[in-house]
Design a protein around this motif. Structure first.
Motif, PDB file in Angstrom:
ATOM      1  N   ILE A  92       0.839  -1.207   0.000  1.00 48.84           N
ATOM      2  CA  ILE A  92       0.000   0.000   0.000  1.00 48.84           C
ATOM      3  C   ILE A  92       0.869   1.251   0.000  1.00 48.84           C
ATOM      4  N   LYS A 128       2.199   1.667  -3.475  1.00 51.84           N
ATOM      5  CA  LYS A 128       1.118   2.098  -4.379  1.00 51.84           C
ATOM      6  C   LYS A 128       0.816   3.574  -4.203  1.00 51.84           C
ATOM      7  N   ASP A 142      -7.504   0.022  -2.327  1.00 50.40           N
ATOM      8  CA  ASP A 142      -6.323  -0.843  -2.151  1.00 50.40           C
ATOM      9  C   ASP A 142      -6.651  -2.336  -2.285  1.00 50.40           C
TER      10      ASP A 142
END
Length: 397
Positions: free
Chosen positions: A300, A303, A313
């Motif tokens: 995460i 990202k 997510d």
């Protein structure tokens, strides 16, 4: 001879209801995290799968997944077309101790929640009609082949030695990778910054998911036995370990403990243990939950530094945790895992992971583009600004 067992019927009826409960739970989990103007549409995207996928499943879906095998890749759509020959008698190959129709209905609930999981990646910008069409394409060309190859006794991955107790490959990898391609194809939202509309909804949804996951994993024993009890325990412990790990990472990094982070951690643990639930010990499940949380947390963070707009997510949570769970299964699975000195299962799992990732990525990319040609997948900027609740459903929260 096949003979139904009353205790197994009772447990599988219960497990089927528990897995059904997960889809409304997912709608609360996702719905609470989006902006106020998109909560109804986001929740409905999960809920509507109960209807759309159920009809598809009865007509051809169950046959594609569990019908007579064609090369170990897909089932014959005519084998159980419209649930023909799917009745109260057991099936010697697939459900020797429970009614065949109960086996079919239990498997249906997995097929329902898988496309619903994808929706978190393109939340707040999806055309609802285009999404409905995409559900059918995804279920037919991605979910059904993976389900057949992994869970049918004559499936290609099954015969190769791939272990997937309750859906790490079939459900979470397929949904997670399709979520990744969806975020790539649909592009970024106009406004990525928003406050979650209802954090108590997220907590409620997490509780419903955790509760339902006991049916998801322990029900995959297909019997009221010790394996079901152990799967129940490993499921709970992995989720607990992942939740606490997520909290500790936040504290170590100087952050406050958040309800959303706590909930994401719990769900990541459930995802990571899914393919291994019936094959590992409770101690190993704690380690799987801990490592799964660490990997998804890192994913995460990575990202968030890119331009990828995976709204909720889905890929870091389901895709990454599902892939890790697949590897962890090959490492810890009793008798055939790497910790027992066996390397064949691990090698097969690595090859299968790469092959499944590539297949889902390529096919889902094609399906998004096909859907987009027939029914535009993304709403225009004005409708996105108005919010999907109003523009897609003429309703508001």
């Amino acid at each position: 001879m096949s003979e139904v067992i009353a205790a197994d019927i009772a447990w599988m009826l219960t497990a089927t209801c528990l897995v059904f409960f997960m889809t409304p739970g997912l709608s609360f989990f996702y719905g609470g995290m989006v902006s106020k103007k998109n909560i109804i549409s986001t929740m409905l995207q999960s809920f509507v799968a109960l209807g759309v996928v159920s009809i598809w499943w009865v007509l051809i879906g169950f046959s594609l997944c569990f019908g007579e095998s064609n090369g170990g890749i897909i089932g014959n759509p005519l084998t159980y077309f419209a649930f023909d020959n799917v009745g109260v008698a057991p099936n010697a190959l697939l459900s020797p101790n429970i009614p065949f129709v109960l086996f079919a209905m239990f498997q249906l609930k997995f097929a329902v929640i898988t496309p619903a999981l994808i929706t978190g990646s393109f939340a707040e910008r999806i055309n609802f009609k285009g999404y409905l069409f995409f559900i059918l394409l995804f279920s037919t060309f991605i979910y059904a082949p993976l389900c057949h190859m992994t869970w049918h006794p004559e499936g290609l991955l099954k015969l190769a030695g791939v272990l997937d107790y309750a859906g790490g490959t079939v459900v979470h990898m397929s949904a997670g990778v399709t979520a990744l391609t969806g975020a790539l194809v649909l592009g970024k939202r106009i406004n990525k910054s928003h406050q979650p509309v209802n954090i108590p909804f997220v907590l409620l949804g997490t509780g419903m998911l955790w509760f339902g996951w006991f049916g998801f994993n322990a029900g995959s024993s297909f019997s009221a036995n010790g394996e079901a009890a152990m799967s129940f325990a490993t499921t709970n412990c992995a989720s607990a370990a992942a939740m606490v790990t997520w909290i500790l990472i936040d504290l170590i990094r100087g952050k406050k403990i958040s309800a959303i982070g706590t909930c994401i951690g719990a769900v990541v643990g459930l995802v990571a243990i899914t393919p291994a639930a019936g094959f590992v010990t409770i101690g190993q499940s704690l380690l799987i939950g801990t490592l799964g949380a660490c990997l998804s947390y890192i994913a995460i963070e990575i990202k968030n530094k890119t331009k990828l707009d995976d709204t909720l997510d889905v890929f870091p949570s389901h895709g990454v945790a599902g892939m890790f769970g697949m590897i962890a299964t090959a490492i810890f699975a009793k008798d055939v895992g790497l910790v027992n000195g066996e390397t064949s299962t691990f090698i097969v799992h690595i090859i299968a992971l790469v092959a499944v990732f590539a297949y889902v990525f390529m096919i889902s990319m094609i399906l998004y583009k096909v859907s987009n040609k027939l029914i535009p997948m993304r709403v225009n900027k004005d409708l996105e600004s108005d919010g999907l609740d109003q523009s897609q459903h003429n309703e508001q929260y």
